[in-house]
Enzyme design. Sequence first.
Site, PDB file in Angstrom:
ATOM      1  CG  ASP A 212      27.498  77.522  76.728  1.00 25.85           C
ATOM      2  OD1 ASP A 212      28.260  76.822  77.433  1.00 25.85           O
ATOM      3  OD2 ASP A 212      27.366  78.751  76.907  1.00 25.85           O
ATOM      4  CG  ASP A 214      31.943  74.656  80.152  1.00 27.13           C
ATOM      5  OD1 ASP A 214      32.254  75.795  79.771  1.00 27.13           O
ATOM      6  OD2 ASP A 214      32.659  73.981  80.909  1.00 27.13           O
TER       7      ASP A 214
END
Length: 259
Positions: A212, A214
């Site tokens: 991802d 974050d």
Amino acid sequence: MNDRPRADIGVFGGSGFYTLAAQAETWDIATDWGPPSAPVAIAETAGVRVAFLPRHGAGHRLPPHKVNYRANVDAMRQLGVRALVSPFAAGSLRPEIRPGDFVVCDQIVDRTWGRESTFHDEFTDGPVHIPFAEPYDPRLRRVVLDAAAEVGVTAHDGGTVVVVNGPRFSSRAESRWHRESGWHVVNMTQCPEAPLAMEAGIPFVGIALVTDYDAGLDEDPGVEPVSQDAVFAVFEANLHKVKELLDAAIPALADVSET
């Protein structure tokens, strides 16, 4: 103690990574620090005995701040592993480090608190302050990078992982701070694994699988903040890459760690 199990390489499993081999011997290892997160599974890969331990335990029951890191590392020490490999899920702090990429980290920043992060609760035989300038073994890093090239996965050479306490994810302000500090990925378990391995005298390598971005990217408002479901989905979709990378690296890790 001829019946004590032995292994050449140790591997910690992380989020979504709970088994390494279908056929394995399972051992309960007692330590002075209590039980490890789970029994250790030992299997042979290309003639190398590999010890596998899921750091979060069966069914991911242990949040990152409750993992018994001392017991986990000490169990690997007792098994005699010559190298310890630590794959982990991570959020990217850089647009060029994309979900699905690997980062073979070379530096670490510890922002955790309240964790048992040393084997030395008191200095019974005098002070023990380990050097930690190079948290990750350069020889092991090189092996993993070569294995990544061999199997055709994207692996960034070097990067700093900032370790947060969890189990929550970062706020946008925290994520921006981490990015502006020059760090590359964020995780919740590399500390105290790395310093404990150093204290135990076991060469250590951390392999981030990016899941991802974050809390998002300032330069791309379309990037959504991380969610638990997204992390597990990306990790599951890329788990085969982790296993392919380990299969390619393990024989060379065993060779390098003998020298």
